[in-house]
Design a protein around this motif. Sequence first.
Motif, short mmCIF file in Angstrom:
data_model
loop_
_atom_site.label_atom_id
_atom_site.label_comp_id
_atom_site.label_asym_id
_atom_site.label_seq_id
_atom_site.Cartn_x
_atom_site.Cartn_y
_atom_site.Cartn_z
N THR A 26 35.79 38.96 33.92
CA THR A 26 34.40 39.56 33.81
C THR A 26 33.61 38.69 34.71
OG1 THR A 26 34.72 40.74 31.77
CG2 THR A 26 32.53 40.08 32.53
N LEU A 27 33.73 37.59 34.73
CA LEU A 27 32.93 36.38 35.32
C LEU A 27 33.32 36.57 36.73
CD1 LEU A 27 30.68 33.89 35.20
CD2 LEU A 27 32.85 32.55 34.97
N GLY A 28 34.48 36.66 37.06
CA GLY A 28 35.15 36.75 38.58
C GLY A 28 34.39 37.88 39.23
N LYS A 29 34.52 39.05 38.40
CA LYS A 29 33.83 40.21 39.03
C LYS A 29 32.14 40.23 39.22
CE LYS A 29 37.58 43.39 37.15
NZ LYS A 29 37.85 44.29 36.11
N LEU A 30 31.78 39.71 38.33
CA LEU A 30 30.19 39.36 38.15
C LEU A 30 29.85 38.75 39.50
CD1 LEU A 30 27.61 39.97 36.81
CD2 LEU A 30 27.92 37.79 35.55
N LEU A 31 30.45 37.65 39.75
CA LEU A 31 30.00 36.49 40.65
C LEU A 31 30.78 36.83 42.15
CD1 LEU A 31 29.42 33.61 38.50
CD2 LEU A 31 27.86 35.09 39.39
N ASP A 32 31.67 37.94 42.25
CA ASP A 32 32.17 38.17 43.37
C ASP A 32 33.35 36.69 43.91
OD1 ASP A 32 33.39 39.55 45.52
OD2 ASP A 32 32.19 38.84 46.99
N ILE A 33 33.99 36.20 42.57
CA ILE A 33 34.91 35.41 42.60
C ILE A 33 36.42 35.84 42.88
CG2 ILE A 33 35.97 33.24 41.61
CD1 ILE A 33 33.18 32.74 40.19
N PRO A 34 37.14 35.41 44.10
CA PRO A 34 38.53 35.96 44.03
C PRO A 34 39.13 35.94 42.84
CG PRO A 34 37.84 34.81 46.13
CD PRO A 34 36.62 34.47 45.13
N GLN A 35 40.16 36.80 42.67
CA GLN A 35 41.08 36.85 41.53
C GLN A 35 41.87 35.61 41.55
OE1 GLN A 35 43.22 40.54 41.17
NE2 GLN A 35 42.88 40.32 38.84
N HIS A 36 42.42 35.14 42.51
CA HIS A 36 43.48 34.04 42.71
C HIS A 36 42.65 32.77 42.34
CE1 HIS A 36 41.73 33.88 46.67
NE2 HIS A 36 42.16 32.59 46.56
N LYS A 37 41.43 32.59 42.25
CA LYS A 37 40.79 31.21 42.13
C LYS A 37 40.97 30.85 40.65
CE LYS A 37 38.55 30.43 45.76
NZ LYS A 37 38.87 29.09 46.65
N GLN A 38 41.31 29.46 40.49
CA GLN A 38 41.45 28.64 39.41
C GLN A 38 40.18 28.16 39.10
OE1 GLN A 38 44.26 28.37 37.51
NE2 GLN A 38 44.96 29.75 38.89
N TYR A 39 39.61 28.27 37.74
CA TYR A 39 38.62 27.89 37.24
C TYR A 39 38.58 26.44 36.70
CZ TYR A 39 36.58 32.59 37.52
OH TYR A 39 36.33 33.74 38.01
#
Length: 176
Positions: free
Chosen positions: A134-147
């Motif tokens: 959800t955070l990735g979708k909200l902030l337009d962070i690519p799905q492959h990124k490691q947090y």
Amino acid sequence: MNFAELCARRQSCRNFADKAVEHDKLVKCVEAARMSPSGCNAQPWSFVVVEDPKIVPEVAKCAQQLGINEYIAGAKAFFVVLEEHAVLMPGIRKIFDSQYFAKGDLGAAVVTLCYAAEEQGLGTCILGVYDRETLGKLLDIPQHKQYGGLIAVGYPADDKVRNKVRKPLEEIARFV
């Protein structure tokens, strides 16, 4: 305040004041983190700084899973720490995976950022449980990124430092 005082004072803020955080203070936090040490000087990090008052509450919701972290609804900003690809020195690269040092490097950047916030009168809380999708979708962070982390930030509602319970030095260190 000296470094020992800064270390003693920094704590996980769980009660934020209703006061906006100045943009320049957030920039200073990221500037400090940018100076953190990293293996082969790879600097495997990037930061998404969330300060828009319309988006901040949505980020807070991402970290309120399982009925925990209710207190971060009062945070006025967030730092999302992302792990980037590390380019290691050629000799090291032959032996170790590119991300071999990355987790430790991110830890160094996170703690540096938190100390920079504390020095400026800001409170932080490093969050371990959050909805990355959800955070990735909200902030337009690519799905492959490691947090590498999510950090709530704001002014503490009070400046009382809680008693820190830590293991004794003799239990965690051996000098040879």
